[in-house]
Design an enzyme around this catalytic site. Structure first.
Site, PDB file in Angstrom:
ATOM      1  N   ARG A  94       0.972  -1.771   0.275  1.00 28.23           N
ATOM      2  CA  ARG A  94       0.469  -0.018   0.047  1.00 28.23           C
ATOM      3  C   ARG A  94       1.098   1.189   0.045  1.00 28.23           C
ATOM      4  O   ARG A  94       1.812   1.266   0.075  1.00 28.23           O
ATOM      5  CB  ARG A  94      -0.474  -0.020   1.264  1.00 28.23           C
ATOM      6  CG  ARG A  94      -0.348  -0.754   2.767  1.00 28.23           C
ATOM      7  CD  ARG A  94      -0.949   0.165   3.734  1.00 28.23           C
ATOM      8  NE  ARG A  94      -0.292   1.327   3.625  1.00 28.23           N
ATOM      9  CZ  ARG A  94      -0.058   2.499   3.810  1.00 28.23           C
ATOM     10  NH1 ARG A  94       1.394   1.846   4.204  1.00 28.23           N
ATOM     11  NH2 ARG A  94       0.608   3.913   3.839  1.00 28.23           N
ATOM     12  N   ALA A 142       0.982   4.964  -2.101  1.00 26.82           N
ATOM     13  CA  ALA A 142       0.619   5.946  -3.283  1.00 26.82           C
ATOM     14  C   ALA A 142       1.592   5.193  -4.248  1.00 26.82           C
ATOM     15  O   ALA A 142       1.914   4.698  -4.907  1.00 26.82           O
ATOM     16  CB  ALA A 142       0.675   6.985  -3.775  1.00 26.82           C
ATOM     17  N   ASP A 163      -2.000  10.736  -2.017  1.00 21.95           N
ATOM     18  CA  ASP A 163      -1.733   9.757  -3.141  1.00 21.95           C
ATOM     19  C   ASP A 163      -2.074  10.472  -4.792  1.00 21.95           C
ATOM     20  O   ASP A 163      -2.189  10.003  -5.672  1.00 21.95           O
ATOM     21  CB  ASP A 163      -3.262   9.133  -2.859  1.00 21.95           C
ATOM     22  CG  ASP A 163      -3.183   8.278  -1.498  1.00 21.95           C
ATOM     23  OD1 ASP A 163      -2.904   8.626  -0.782  1.00 21.95           O
ATOM     24  OD2 ASP A 163      -2.703   7.171  -1.722  1.00 21.95           O
ATOM     25  N   ASN A 191      -5.761  12.351   0.678  1.00 21.47           N
ATOM     26  CA  ASN A 191      -4.819  11.643   0.835  1.00 21.47           C
ATOM     27  C   ASN A 191      -5.398  11.189   1.867  1.00 21.47           C
ATOM     28  O   ASN A 191      -6.764  11.636   1.966  1.00 21.47           O
ATOM     29  CB  ASN A 191      -3.654  12.484   1.817  1.00 21.47           C
ATOM     30  CG  ASN A 191      -2.668  11.952   2.131  1.00 21.47           C
ATOM     31  OD1 ASN A 191      -1.920  10.764   2.342  1.00 21.47           O
ATOM     32  ND2 ASN A 191      -2.102  11.828   3.767  1.00 21.47           N
TER      33      ASN A 191
END
Ligand code: MRU
Length: 356
Positions: free
Chosen positions: A53, A55, A242, A252
Site C-alpha cells: 500500500r 501511493a 495519493d 490523502n
C-alpha cells in the site's frame, strides 16, 4: 530502511530473478512477513487487499505486476488485459496508473519477445527513481525542521503526521518521513505525533518505522490533533499524498483535511510531501479525484493479535457504516509542497517544478 539490522527496500526481485517480494503489511506492525508475487493476479490482489500500500509503492508493485504478466503473454492483448487488471486494483492514487502507463509506453513499441525484459528494466528504474526522489524530498524538507529547531533553541521540534507516508508506502525513505529521518540522523531534537489513522491504522506502520529508526514519537487518537495544536504542542504538520491535482488540491488518507483545517486555525504550517509521480496535472481539482470507498467492515471491526499472537478481528458495532478512504485538502490550506524539485509554494510553482 533497516529491518532486523539488514538494509532492504519495500519491493524487490527475489533471487530467482523474476518473482517479486514485498512485506505483507496486513500483518505489520505485529509480524514482519514477506510474501512473493508470481502472477499479475497476485500483484493486483496484494494491492487491492492492501498487503502492499501507499501511493508510490503500489505504482512500483503494479509495474512489476505488468512484467509478471508479460512473461506469459506479451501480445498487445495480453498487455492491455494486464494493464486493466492492475489499474483497477485501487482507484485513488495516481501513481498506480502513472507507473502502468510508463511501463506500457516502454514496452508497446517493442516486439513481443523483447517486452518482458524491458518491463522488468522499467519497473526497476521506477523503483530506483522513487528512492532518489524521496531522498531529494528529505533534503527539501530538512531546512523547514532546522528553522523551527533554531527558533526553539534545543527544545524538540514537534511534528504531526497522518497515515503512513514512510518507507513502507514507498520504495525507501518515504515522502513525509524522509525529512524526519534526515533531521534525526543529523542530531536535530525531534518528536513526532503519529495519528492512529482509523480504520486501517496506518499510524501503527509509521510508529513501527520511527521506532526502528530511533525517532522519538507518540501515537495519538485521530481526534487528539486539534487539542495538541490548540495547546501549542505542534510546530508543523507534514503528510504524504495519493494525488495532487492541477490546482494544488491534495488527496490523502481520510482525516487529512481535518488536520489541515485545525492547522490553519492555529497558524501551524501544513506541508505536503510528494514525488512528481504523485502530481496529476491532467486532473483539474480535488473534486475530480475518484475517492475509494472500502468495505464498511473496516470501520465495524478492529483487528490485532490476541495474547497468543493470533490475529483477531473484534466488532465495534453492528450498525451500518461508511468507509471513504481518502479526502481532499483544498490547496489554500497547504503552506507548501515538499518535492524533489525543492519546496514549492502554490499551484503555479508546483506546475513549474514538477510539470515537466
Ligand atoms: O490506503 P493507503 O494506506 O494506501 O493510503 C496511503 C496514504 O494515504 C499515504 O499517506 C499516501 O499514499 C502517501 S504515501 C507516500
Amino acid at each position: 530502511m533497516k529491518i532486523a539490522g539488514a538494509h532492504c527496500r519495500s519491493v524487490w526481485l527475489e533471487p530467482d530473478g523474476w518473482s517479486v517480494g514485498i512485506f505483507d503489511q496486513r500483518h505489520l506492525p505485529w509480524a514482519v512477513e514477506r510474501m512473493t508475487l508470481r502472477t499479475p493476479d497476485e500483484a493486483a490482489h496484494a494491492i487491492a487487499d492492501m498487503a502492499t500500500r501507499g501511493a508510490p509503492l503500489i505504482g512500483a508493485v503494479a509495474a512489476y505486476g505488468l512484467a509478471l504478466a508479460l512473461r506469459h503473454d506479451a501480445s498487445n492483448e495480453g498487455l492491455d488485459r494486464a494493464v486493466s487488471l492492475l489499474a483497477e486494483a485501487r482507484p485513488t492514487a495516481v501513481n498506480l496508473r502513472w507507473a502502468l502507463q510508463r511501463v506500457r509506453a516502454a514496452v508497446a513499441p517493442l516486439a513481443p519477445d523483447a517486452r518482458t525484459a524491458a518491463a522488468y528494466a522499467e519497473a526497476a528504474a521506477i523503483c530506483d527513481e522513487d528512492v532518489a526522489m524521496n531522498r531529494a524530498i528529505g533534503d527539501a524538507g530538512l531546512p523547514l525542521l532546522q528553522a523551527i529547531a533554531e527558533r526553539k533553541r534545543g527544545e524538540p521540534v514537534q511534528v504531526m503526521t497522518h497515515c503512513n507516508a514512510g518507507w513502507l508506502a514507498t520504495v525507501d525513505w518515504g515522502t513525509a518521513t524522509a525529512p524526519l529521518y534526515l533531521a534525526h540522523d543529523r542530531g536535530l531534537p525531534l518528536h513526532v505525533w503519529v495519528d492512529e489513522t482509523r480504520p486501517r491504522n496506518q499510524g501503527a506502520l509509521t510508529a513501527f518505522e520511527l521506532d526502528a529508526h530511533g525517532v522519538p514519537h507518540s501515537m495519538i487518537a485521530d481526534n487528539a490533533g486539534g487539542l495538541l495544536m490548540q495547546r501549542g504542542e505542534v510546530d508543523m504538520v507534514i503528510v504524504g499524498t495519493d494525488r495532487v491535482t492541477a490546482n494544488g488540491d491534495v488527496c490523502n488518507k481520510i482525516g487529512t483535511y481535518l488536520k489541515a483545517l485545525a492547522a490553519r486555525a492555529h497558524g501551524i504550517p501544513f506541508y505536503v510531501a510528494l514525488p512528481s509521480s504523485t502530481y496529476d496535472p491532467a486532473t483539474p481539482t480535488g473534486a475530480d479525484v475518484p475517492i475509494e470507498e472500502r468495505s464498511a467492515d473496516e470501520v465495524r471491526l478492529v483487528s490485532g493479535p490476541d495474547e497468543s499472537g493470533t490475529l483477531r478481528r473484534i466488532a465495534v458495532t453492528r450498525s451500518a457504516a461508511r468507509n471513504p478512504a481518502f479526502d481532499i485538502t483544498p490547496a489554500e490550506l497547504v503552506t507548501g509542497y515538499v518535492t524533489e524539485a525543492g519546496l514549492l509554494v502554490g499551484a503555479t510553482a508546483l506546475a513549474a517544478g514538477l510539470g515537466g
